[in-house]
Design an enzyme around this catalytic site. Structure first.
Site, PDB file in Angstrom:
ATOM      1  N   TYR A 106      64.403  72.924 -14.413  1.00 41.72           N
ATOM      2  CA  TYR A 106      65.439  72.728 -13.257  1.00 41.72           C
ATOM      3  C   TYR A 106      65.502  74.063 -12.470  1.00 41.72           C
ATOM      4  O   TYR A 106      65.736  74.793 -13.105  1.00 41.72           O
ATOM      5  CB  TYR A 106      66.789  72.221 -13.382  1.00 41.72           C
ATOM      6  CG  TYR A 106      67.398  72.826 -14.410  1.00 41.72           C
ATOM      7  CD1 TYR A 106      68.407  73.788 -14.112  1.00 41.72           C
ATOM      8  CD2 TYR A 106      67.366  72.540 -16.098  1.00 41.72           C
ATOM      9  CE1 TYR A 106      69.232  74.373 -14.895  1.00 41.72           C
ATOM     10  CE2 TYR A 106      68.170  73.020 -16.857  1.00 41.72           C
ATOM     11  CZ  TYR A 106      69.028  74.126 -16.343  1.00 41.72           C
ATOM     12  OH  TYR A 106      69.817  74.513 -17.308  1.00 41.72           O
ATOM     13  N   ASN A 111      74.814  84.318 -14.678  1.00 42.97           N
ATOM     14  CA  ASN A 111      73.536  83.931 -14.505  1.00 42.97           C
ATOM     15  C   ASN A 111      72.977  83.307 -13.221  1.00 42.97           C
ATOM     16  O   ASN A 111      72.041  82.839 -13.329  1.00 42.97           O
ATOM     17  CB  ASN A 111      73.106  83.140 -15.876  1.00 42.97           C
ATOM     18  CG  ASN A 111      71.554  83.214 -15.931  1.00 42.97           C
ATOM     19  OD1 ASN A 111      70.846  84.106 -16.172  1.00 42.97           O
ATOM     20  ND2 ASN A 111      70.759  81.960 -16.287  1.00 42.97           N
ATOM     21  N   ARG A 112      73.879  83.465 -12.114  1.00 44.72           N
ATOM     22  CA  ARG A 112      73.304  83.357 -10.955  1.00 44.72           C
ATOM     23  C   ARG A 112      74.046  84.458  -9.856  1.00 44.72           C
ATOM     24  O   ARG A 112      74.083  84.098  -8.789  1.00 44.72           O
ATOM     25  CB  ARG A 112      73.672  81.914 -10.489  1.00 44.72           C
ATOM     26  CG  ARG A 112      74.994  81.498 -10.479  1.00 44.72           C
ATOM     27  CD  ARG A 112      75.071  80.015 -10.026  1.00 44.72           C
ATOM     28  NE  ARG A 112      76.770  79.559 -10.109  1.00 44.72           N
ATOM     29  CZ  ARG A 112      77.063  78.429  -9.937  1.00 44.72           C
ATOM     30  NH1 ARG A 112      75.987  77.257  -9.486  1.00 44.72           N
ATOM     31  NH2 ARG A 112      78.073  78.081  -9.925  1.00 44.72           N
ATOM     32  N   GLY A 151      80.243  82.057 -21.112  1.00 47.45           N
ATOM     33  CA  GLY A 151      81.410  82.165 -22.083  1.00 47.45           C
ATOM     34  C   GLY A 151      81.556  81.127 -23.158  1.00 47.45           C
ATOM     35  O   GLY A 151      82.077  81.335 -24.388  1.00 47.45           O
ATOM     36  N   ASP A 152      81.074  79.887 -22.805  1.00 44.85           N
ATOM     37  CA  ASP A 152      81.201  78.671 -23.678  1.00 44.85           C
ATOM     38  C   ASP A 152      79.772  78.627 -24.607  1.00 44.85           C
ATOM     39  O   ASP A 152      79.658  77.380 -24.962  1.00 44.85           O
ATOM     40  CB  ASP A 152      81.459  77.545 -22.825  1.00 44.85           C
ATOM     41  CG  ASP A 152      80.247  77.251 -21.712  1.00 44.85           C
ATOM     42  OD1 ASP A 152      79.503  77.851 -21.668  1.00 44.85           O
ATOM     43  OD2 ASP A 152      80.377  76.159 -21.323  1.00 44.85           O
ATOM     44  N   HIS A 193      71.217  81.710 -25.374  1.00 48.11           N
ATOM     45  CA  HIS A 193      71.969  80.590 -24.807  1.00 48.11           C
ATOM     46  C   HIS A 193      72.253  79.280 -25.531  1.00 48.11           C
ATOM     47  O   HIS A 193      71.626  79.472 -26.670  1.00 48.11           O
ATOM     48  CB  HIS A 193      71.533  80.002 -23.272  1.00 48.11           C
ATOM     49  CG  HIS A 193      71.469  81.260 -22.435  1.00 48.11           C
ATOM     50  ND1 HIS A 193      72.188  81.128 -21.195  1.00 48.11           N
ATOM     51  CD2 HIS A 193      70.724  82.439 -22.138  1.00 48.11           C
ATOM     52  CE1 HIS A 193      71.833  82.106 -20.541  1.00 48.11           C
ATOM     53  NE2 HIS A 193      71.018  82.841 -21.121  1.00 48.11           N
ATOM     54  N   GLU A 220      67.013  79.119 -25.530  1.00 55.01           N
ATOM     55  CA  GLU A 220      68.282  78.197 -25.725  1.00 55.01           C
ATOM     56  C   GLU A 220      68.095  77.884 -27.343  1.00 55.01           C
ATOM     57  O   GLU A 220      67.095  77.281 -27.790  1.00 55.01           O
ATOM     58  CB  GLU A 220      67.723  76.915 -24.962  1.00 55.01           C
ATOM     59  CG  GLU A 220      67.898  76.970 -23.408  1.00 55.01           C
ATOM     60  CD  GLU A 220      69.177  77.029 -22.892  1.00 55.01           C
ATOM     61  OE1 GLU A 220      70.138  76.931 -23.528  1.00 55.01           O
ATOM     62  OE2 GLU A 220      69.415  77.385 -21.565  1.00 55.01           O
TER      63      GLU A 220
END
Length: 480
Positions: free
Chosen positions: A282, A182-183, A122-123, A222, A304
Site C-alpha cells: 500500500y 514515518n511520513r 510509539g505503539d 516495526h 515488520e
C-alpha cells in the site's frame, strides 16, 4: 471576505491546524490503506491507530528511563567495542541515544556502516527491545562467535533503539505532537512534507545523522505484520501497484536475506517469500525508507518483525530468537558480498569523494570524504560494469564478475586537464585572459619562460628605463 484578501499568515496557521488533526494510519505511515478485504487480519492490525494499551500489556517493557540506563550500562560494560552518543532530542526533550559497535568505535575507517532504528511508531515497541538484545549478543559473543567477530571487526554498526520515545510513553503511534514520523520526511513525488520549519525534531535528527555518517544500508523495525518491505513506498499517481526503484533487484536480494534467515517470515501466506514492494502493499508518502535511498545513498529496508504490535513481554525473547539470524546475516551480507574499494586522484595520490555507478542501474553511491571509500550492494552471481567518476577527473570503468564473495576494486582517476586557471585563486580575469592549459604543454611553457628570463637578464642594463616603466604600468593579474 474574498479569498484573495485572506492574510497569508492566517492560511499558514489554518493548514498547520489541519496537519495536526489525528489521522488513521497504516503501520508504515502515509496514506490510509482501504479495508477492501484483501488484506485479512493484517489490515485490521495495521489500522489500529490508537489501540487500547493497558498497563498489563506494557508490563515487562523497559520504560524510557530504564532504556536510557540500559544503553549507558551497555556502554560501560562493552566500552572496548562501543560508543554511546545522542543525535538529538524528542519533542519532550528525551535524548535519542545511539549505540555504535565496532572494534574501533571512536575512529572513522574505510568500512561499511549500517544503522538499525527501532520504535519509529510509539505503539510498536518490539524493535527497541530486540535491538538491545542484538547489542548485548554482539558484546557477549565477540571473539567467541565467528559471525559476531566478523561484524564487529569489519563494519560500524549504529543502533538507535527508539526514535519515538514520547510516542512510547503516550502509547500511541505518533510523537508528542501526534505526527506520524514515518511520513514526515521529504517525499520525491509530493512536496507536502518539504517545509523544514514544520518537520519534527525526531525527523530532523535522523536527517542530520545521515549527513554526518556515511551509511551503506539500514533497517527500521516495526510491528503489526511479518514481512521485509523495500522501495519504492509510493507511486507518482498514488496507485497501489508494484513500483520498483533503480536497485529493485538488490533490494529484493536484501529483503530475501532477512526473510529466508527468519524463523517463519519466508513461509508467509500473505507475502510471497516473506517480502514485498512497499507501493504494491500500500502506498505511503514522506517515508523514511525512500528518503534514505534518494538522499543518503543508503539502502534501507522496513522490517515488520511481529504480527502483534504490543505482544506480552514474555514473548520478547522468542521474537528476538526468531529475528537473530536475520539481523546478523543482513549485517554480514554487507561485508561478504558486493563491491568495495576506494577512489584516488592520480596526480596527488589522495582519496577523493567520487561516485560509483553500475551500468544499467540509474543510481549512484558516493565515496566518503575522509577515505574515498565506497561500498556498493549488488546481487551476487552476475557480471557488472562498474564506473567511478568525479567532476574534474576522467571517469574509469571496469567489468567484474560478482560471485558469492565480495570484490575489492580501487579506482585511480586522472585529472581531465581542462580546468580554468586562476578561478580558485581569486583571479578576476575576463574571458580573453583565461588560459586552458593542457598537461602536455606545461614543459613548453616553462621552457619559454626560461628563455625570456635569460633575455631579460642579458639586456637588463640597456633597457633598464624601458623595463622599469613597463613593470609599473597597470596590468591585469594572471594566475600561473
Amino acid at each position: 471576505m474574498a479569498i484573495s484578501r485572506i492574510h497569508p499568515l492566517f492560511l499558514l496557521l489554518l493548514l498547520r491546524a489541519f496537519a495536526l488533526l489525528p489521522t488513521q494510519a497504516a503501520a508504515r505511515g502515509g496514506h490510509d490503506l482501504p479495508d477492501d478485504g484483501d488484506h485479512g487480519s493484517i489490515s485490521r492490525n495495521l489500522l489500529q491507530d490508537k489501540p487500547h494499551i493497558t498497563e498489563e500489556m506494557a508490563r515487562g517493557y523497559m520504560s524510557n528511563a530504564e532504556l536510557e540506563i540500559a544503553v549507558h550500562a551497555f556502554g560501560s560494560r562493552c566500552s572496548n567495542i562501543s560508543r554511546i552518543y545522542s543525535i538529538g532530542k524528542s519533542v519532550n526533550d528525551f535524548p535519542l541515544w545511539v549505540i555504535e559497535i565496532s572494534d574501533k568505535p571512536r575512529q572513522r575507517e574505510a568500512e561499511p556502516a549500517f544503522k538499525f532504528i527501532g520504535n519509529v511508531h510509539g505503539d510498536e515497541p518490539v524493535g527497541r527491545e530486540v535491538l538491545m538484545h542484538l547489542a548485548n549478543w554482539l558484546c557477549d559473543n565477540y571473539r567467541k562467535d565467528p559471525l559476531a567477530t566478523l561484524i564487529v571487526e569489519n563494519m560500524h554498526l549504529h543502533i538507535l533503539p527508539t526514535m519515538n520515545p514520547d510516542g512510547f510513553t503516550l502509547k500511541w503511534r505518533g510523537n508528542a505532537n501526534n505526527i506520524d514520523l514515518n511520513r514526515d520526511f521529504p517525499d520525491q513525488f509530493f512536496s507536502v512534507n518539504n517545509d523544514i520549519n514544520y518537520r519534527q525534531p525526531e525527523t530532523r535528527a535522523i536527517m542530520n545523522w545521515i549527513k554526518q555518517e556515511h551509511f551503506t544500508a539500514s533497517a527500521s523495525l516495526h510491528g503489526g505484520a511479518l514481512v521485509a518491505n523495500y522501495p519504492w513506498d509510493g507511486t507518482k499517481d498514488t496507485g497501489k501497484r508494484y513500483y520498483g526503484c533503480p536497485d529493485d533487484k538488490t533490494f529484493q536480494h536484501m529483503a530475501s536475506v532477512y526473510s529466508q534467515s527468519h524463523y517463519n517470515m519466508s513461509l508467509s501466506k500473505e507475502f510471497e517469500g516473506g517480502i514485498t514492494n512497499g507501493a504494491f502493499w500500500y502506498p505511503i508518502y514522506g517515508g523514511m525508507q525512500d528518503w534514505n535511498y534518494i538522499h543518503g545513498g543508503c539502502f534501507e529496508l522496513t522490517l515488520e518483525i511481529s504480527d502483534t504490535k504490543w505482544p506480552k513481554a514474555a514473548e520478547l525473547p522468542v521474537i528476538w530468537e526468531h529475528n537473530r539470524m536475520s539481523m546478523l546475516n543482513l549485517l554480514a551480507s554487507l561485508i561478504k558480498s558486493g563491491v568495495h574499494g576506494r577512489i584516488f586522484a592520480a596526480d596527488t595520490g589522495r582519496p577523493i569523494p567520487g561516485s560509483v555507478t553500475i551500468k544499467g542501474i540509474d543510481s549512484k553511491v558516493r565515496a566518503s570524504r575522509t577515505f574515498g571509500d565506497y561500498h556498493r550492494i549488488i546481487v551476487p552471481g552476475e557480471k557488472y560494469d562498474v564506473m567511478a567518476s568525479m567532476e574534474g577527473f576522467r571517469p574509469k570503468s571496469t567489468r567484474i564478475v560478482l560471485e558469492q564473495g565480495a570484490v575489492n576494486l580501487d579506482f585511480i582517476l586522472d585529472p581531465d586537464g581542462a580546468d580554468v586557471l586562476g578561478n580558485d585563486y581569486g583571479c578576476r580575469c575576463g574571458n580573453d585572459m583565461m588560459f586552458h592549459v593542457q598537461e602536455a604543454h606545461i614543459w613548453l611553457y616553462l621552457l619559454i619562460l626560461c628563455v625570456l628570463l635569460t633575455l631579460y637578464l642579458v639586456f637588463k642594463r640597456k633597457t633598464a628605463s624601458r623595463l622599469l616603466a613597463y613593470r609599473y604600468s597597470p596590468r591585469r593579474p594572471v594566475a600561473v
